[in-house]
Design a protein around this motif. Structure first.
Motif, PDB file in Angstrom:
ATOM      1  N   LEU A 149      -3.306  -6.702  -2.049  1.00  0.00           N
ATOM      2  CA  LEU A 149      -1.877  -6.921  -1.828  1.00  0.00           C
ATOM      3  C   LEU A 149      -1.046  -6.178  -2.882  1.00  0.00           C
ATOM      4  O   LEU A 149      -0.030  -5.546  -2.562  1.00  0.00           O
ATOM      5  CB  LEU A 149      -1.564  -8.420  -1.869  1.00  0.00           C
ATOM      6  N   GLU A 150      -1.500  -6.222  -4.126  1.00  0.00           N
ATOM      7  CA  GLU A 150      -0.776  -5.508  -5.199  1.00  0.00           C
ATOM      8  C   GLU A 150      -0.868  -3.999  -4.995  1.00  0.00           C
ATOM      9  O   GLU A 150       0.101  -3.280  -5.224  1.00  0.00           O
ATOM     10  CB  GLU A 150      -1.353  -5.880  -6.561  1.00  0.00           C
ATOM     11  N   ALA A 151      -2.021  -3.525  -4.512  1.00  0.00           N
ATOM     12  CA  ALA A 151      -2.187  -2.089  -4.278  1.00  0.00           C
ATOM     13  C   ALA A 151      -1.245  -1.582  -3.199  1.00  0.00           C
ATOM     14  O   ALA A 151      -0.889  -0.403  -3.172  1.00  0.00           O
ATOM     15  CB  ALA A 151      -3.638  -1.783  -3.898  1.00  0.00           C
ATOM     16  N   HIS A 152      -0.836  -2.484  -2.287  1.00  0.00           N
ATOM     17  CA  HIS A 152       0.108  -2.115  -1.228  1.00  0.00           C
ATOM     18  C   HIS A 152       1.530  -2.551  -1.562  1.00  0.00           C
ATOM     19  O   HIS A 152       2.360  -2.712  -0.661  1.00  0.00           O
ATOM     20  CB  HIS A 152      -0.335  -2.730   0.108  1.00  0.00           C
ATOM     21  N   ASP A 153       1.801  -2.726  -2.860  1.00  0.00           N
ATOM     22  CA  ASP A 153       3.162  -3.071  -3.330  1.00  0.00           C
ATOM     23  C   ASP A 153       3.710  -4.328  -2.671  1.00  0.00           C
ATOM     24  O   ASP A 153       4.912  -4.428  -2.404  1.00  0.00           O
ATOM     25  CB  ASP A 153       4.128  -1.903  -3.089  1.00  0.00           C
ATOM     26  N   GLY A 154       2.848  -5.294  -2.371  1.00  0.00           N
ATOM     27  CA  GLY A 154       3.296  -6.548  -1.792  1.00  0.00           C
ATOM     28  C   GLY A 154       3.539  -6.505  -0.299  1.00  0.00           C
ATOM     29  O   GLY A 154       3.982  -7.501   0.294  1.00  0.00           O
ATOM     30  N   ASN A 155       3.260  -5.379   0.368  1.00  0.00           N
ATOM     31  CA  ASN A 155       3.461  -5.257   1.815  1.00  0.00           C
ATOM     32  C   ASN A 155       2.323  -5.992   2.533  1.00  0.00           C
ATOM     33  O   ASN A 155       1.188  -5.508   2.604  1.00  0.00           O
ATOM     34  CB  ASN A 155       3.495  -3.780   2.218  1.00  0.00           C
ATOM     35  N   LYS A 156       2.641  -7.170   3.079  1.00  0.00           N
ATOM     36  CA  LYS A 156       1.596  -8.021   3.659  1.00  0.00           C
ATOM     37  C   LYS A 156       0.980  -7.416   4.915  1.00  0.00           C
ATOM     38  O   LYS A 156      -0.222  -7.564   5.151  1.00  0.00           O
ATOM     39  CB  LYS A 156       2.167  -9.410   3.969  1.00  0.00           C
ATOM     40  N   SER A 157       1.790  -6.738   5.725  1.00  0.00           N
ATOM     41  CA  SER A 157       1.265  -6.152   6.964  1.00  0.00           C
ATOM     42  C   SER A 157       0.231  -5.078   6.657  1.00  0.00           C
ATOM     43  O   SER A 157      -0.855  -5.038   7.251  1.00  0.00           O
ATOM     44  CB  SER A 157       2.407  -5.571   7.797  1.00  0.00           C
ATOM     45  N   ARG A 158       0.557  -4.196   5.702  1.00  0.00           N
ATOM     46  CA  ARG A 158      -0.392  -3.143   5.364  1.00  0.00           C
ATOM     47  C   ARG A 158      -1.629  -3.710   4.679  1.00  0.00           C
ATOM     48  O   ARG A 158      -2.749  -3.236   4.902  1.00  0.00           O
ATOM     49  CB  ARG A 158       0.302  -2.109   4.471  1.00  0.00           C
ATOM     50  N   ALA A 159      -1.432  -4.715   3.824  1.00  0.00           N
ATOM     51  CA  ALA A 159      -2.582  -5.335   3.159  1.00  0.00           C
ATOM     52  C   ALA A 159      -3.515  -5.988   4.173  1.00  0.00           C
ATOM     53  O   ALA A 159      -4.740  -5.873   4.069  1.00  0.00           O
ATOM     54  CB  ALA A 159      -2.095  -6.356   2.134  1.00  0.00           C
ATOM     55  N   ALA A 160      -2.928  -6.659   5.163  1.00  0.00           N
ATOM     56  CA  ALA A 160      -3.746  -7.310   6.193  1.00  0.00           C
ATOM     57  C   ALA A 160      -4.560  -6.285   6.973  1.00  0.00           C
ATOM     58  O   ALA A 160      -5.752  -6.489   7.244  1.00  0.00           O
ATOM     59  CB  ALA A 160      -2.852  -8.126   7.133  1.00  0.00           C
ATOM     60  N   ARG A 161      -3.915  -5.145   7.324  1.00  0.00           N
ATOM     61  CA  ARG A 161      -4.652  -4.101   8.049  1.00  0.00           C
ATOM     62  C   ARG A 161      -5.783  -3.542   7.196  1.00  0.00           C
ATOM     63  O   ARG A 161      -6.884  -3.274   7.686  1.00  0.00           O
ATOM     64  CB  ARG A 161      -3.693  -2.979   8.461  1.00  0.00           C
ATOM     65  N   SER A 162      -5.518  -3.367   5.909  1.00  0.00           N
ATOM     66  CA  SER A 162      -6.557  -2.848   5.013  1.00  0.00           C
ATOM     67  C   SER A 162      -7.730  -3.813   4.886  1.00  0.00           C
ATOM     68  O   SER A 162      -8.887  -3.401   4.789  1.00  0.00           O
ATOM     69  CB  SER A 162      -5.942  -2.562   3.643  1.00  0.00           C
ATOM     70  N   LEU A 163      -7.432  -5.123   4.904  1.00  0.00           N
ATOM     71  CA  LEU A 163      -8.474  -6.146   4.777  1.00  0.00           C
ATOM     72  C   LEU A 163      -9.187  -6.425   6.093  1.00  0.00           C
ATOM     73  O   LEU A 163     -10.219  -7.102   6.111  1.00  0.00           O
ATOM     74  CB  LEU A 163      -7.852  -7.449   4.250  1.00  0.00           C
ATOM     75  N   GLY A 164      -8.608  -5.925   7.189  1.00  0.00           N
ATOM     76  CA  GLY A 164      -9.214  -6.166   8.491  1.00  0.00           C
ATOM     77  C   GLY A 164      -8.978  -7.565   9.028  1.00  0.00           C
ATOM     78  O   GLY A 164      -9.782  -8.086   9.807  1.00  0.00           O
TER      79      GLY A 164
END
Length: 452
Positions: A420-435
């Motif tokens: 989440l921190e690596a995506h600057d707090g962007n939850k949508s992008r973090a969720a996609r990265s985590l699958g």
């Protein structure tokens, strides 16, 4: 008389009731414009203007039915996106003053010398070029960039990146930049543009931040009335990047339907605004970036294989920070100086022991995480060592550098927060990265917050 040294990309609409004048002007301006349309009446001119975008309107003052000035005055302020040059055979000072007050870029008297006309046209085109560059500068000012000095470091990995960047920058070839989040992909893209000698602007777009239904308009622009809410026309980022570089970050987030349209633009070098009927040529170098494995995305049906081949002419892989730990002291001092100025706080007196501890840390968020950490240190006025070290008794001797006695839930929480921190707090992008789904991510964050 000046002659353009670059391929023309602008468009002009000539409005004059004399067919001979329309033919003469079309021929005279052929080297300045990629698209030339003509109209003998204001009704025909308005019909063309509703369908197509024109950079310049060249309009006779006296036309059948009404004056060209009346037509321009009747346009809403938001529709006056084109420069306009009025022409007249009647030397009337009041008419000239009225035309200039109506927003005319220039006013020329018939009969005019060809050089006089071309100079007026070139002035308008130069103003539009400067306006587009100002737009890009404002866009960049509104965004937060880690730094703009290029990729810092003296490690062999960074020297290799710089060497290949300098070699391929002057070429028109598409380049794909890969690497983990936070490694500085946009910095390398900016270096590619800076060293390319391209005269146009560098225009960045994060594909993960654009709603799917707005992608086409964002890239190609739209005409007035193209869709609900399109109360006026708008130029797209391809137009602003004309002659320069368009950087498409997180290209894997682009919808499949949009991928097909981007592929066509790459092949034809022409774009068509949403709702428009005519294409316009563009000269844009495309640089892309992703932290995903695009071959795996192709196999999963989420990315077009033919587009991958077009974009991936050359790959520049950026090393993770843990792969170049010798650069950490240089980066720490650089960020310390930069952030101290921005925050108005004194820089910290870094000790050798502090730097040694930072070198040993794995930095899963890469350079972005390091910069955030330095900022936190400056704000606190000290080194928060609990961030770099686990609680007493922890052992970090596993390949993934986490304590052996952490529970699975603790490990999951740590990894999720790191992503989440690596995506600057962007939850949508973090969720996609985590699958996982955005709903699953929100549910876990709420549960962990309630446990505190």
């Amino acid at each position: 008389m000046s002659v353009p040294s670059e391929l023309p990309t602008a468009s002009v609409l000539i409005v004059d009731d004399e067919p001979g004048m329309r033919r003469y002007l079309s021929k005279a301006l052929g080297s300045r414009f990629a698209m030339i349309e003509t109209a003998g009446t204001l009704d025909a001119a308005e019909a063309l203007r509703q369908r197509l975008h024109f950079d310049l309107l060249l309009v006779d003052v006296r036309l059948p039915g009404r004056s060209g000035i009346d037509w321009h005055e009747a346009l809403e302020a938001g529709d006056r996106r084109s420069d306009i040059i009025f022409m007249t055979a009647y030397a009337d000072l009041d008419v000239a003053i009225r035309a200039l007050r109506a927003g005319a870029s220039d006013f020329i008297m018939k009969p005019f010398r060809l050089e006089q006309l071309l100079n007026a046209v070139d002035r308008c085109l130069e103003r539009r070029r400067l306006a587009r560059e100002n737009f890009v500068l404002r866009r960049e000012t509104d965004q937060l960039h880690p730094n703009r000095e290029g990729m810092l470091g003296n490690s062999p990995a960074v020297r290799d990146v710089r060497a290949i960047t300098e070699r391929v920058a002057p070429t028109p070839s598409a380049v794909m930049i890969t690497g983990e989040s936070g490694t500085g992909k946009e910095l390398v893209a900016r270096d590619l543009h800076r060293l390319s000698r391209r005269l146009g602007a560098f225009v960045p777009l994060n594909c993960g931040a654009v709603a799917g239904e707005l992608f086409e308009s964002e890239l190609f622009g739209h005409v007035k009335g193209a869709f609900t809410g399109a109360v006026r026309g708008r130029e797209g980022l391809f137009t602003f990047a004309d002659g320069g570089t368009l950087f498409l970050d997180e290209i894997a987030e682009m919808p499949l339907a949009m991928q097909a349209k981007l592929l066509r633009v790459i092949e034809t070098k022409r774009i068509r605004p949403v709702g428009g009927e005519q294409e316009q040529p563009v000269d844009v170098r495309i640089v892309t970036a992703t932290h995903r494995d695009l071959e795996r995305e192709v196999a999963a049906g989420r990315f077009r294989e033919d587009l991958l081949y077009r974009l991936n002419v050359l790959t520049i892989r950026l090393p993770a920070l843990r792969e170049r730990p010798e650069d950490i002291p240089l980066l720490v001092h650089h960020f310390s100086r930069q952030l101290s100025r921005e925050l108005g706080l004194p820089p910290l007196p870094w000790q050798h022991g502090d730097l040694d501890e930072m070198v040993r840390y794995s930095w899963p968020g890469n350079v972005r995480e390091l910069k955030n950490f330095v900022e936190r240190c400056i704000l606190l006025g000290r080194l928060p060592k609990d961030i770099l070290h686990p609680p007493a008794g922890d052992r970090r001797d596993t390949d993934i550098n986490v304590p052996l006695d952490w529970t699975l839930e603790t490990l999951e929480r740590h990894h999720l927060m790191t992503v989440l921190e690596a995506h600057d707090g962007n939850k949508s992008r973090a969720a996609r990265s985590l699958g996982v789904s955005r709903k699953t991510l929100d549910r876990k964050l709420v549960a962990w917050r309630e446990e505190r």
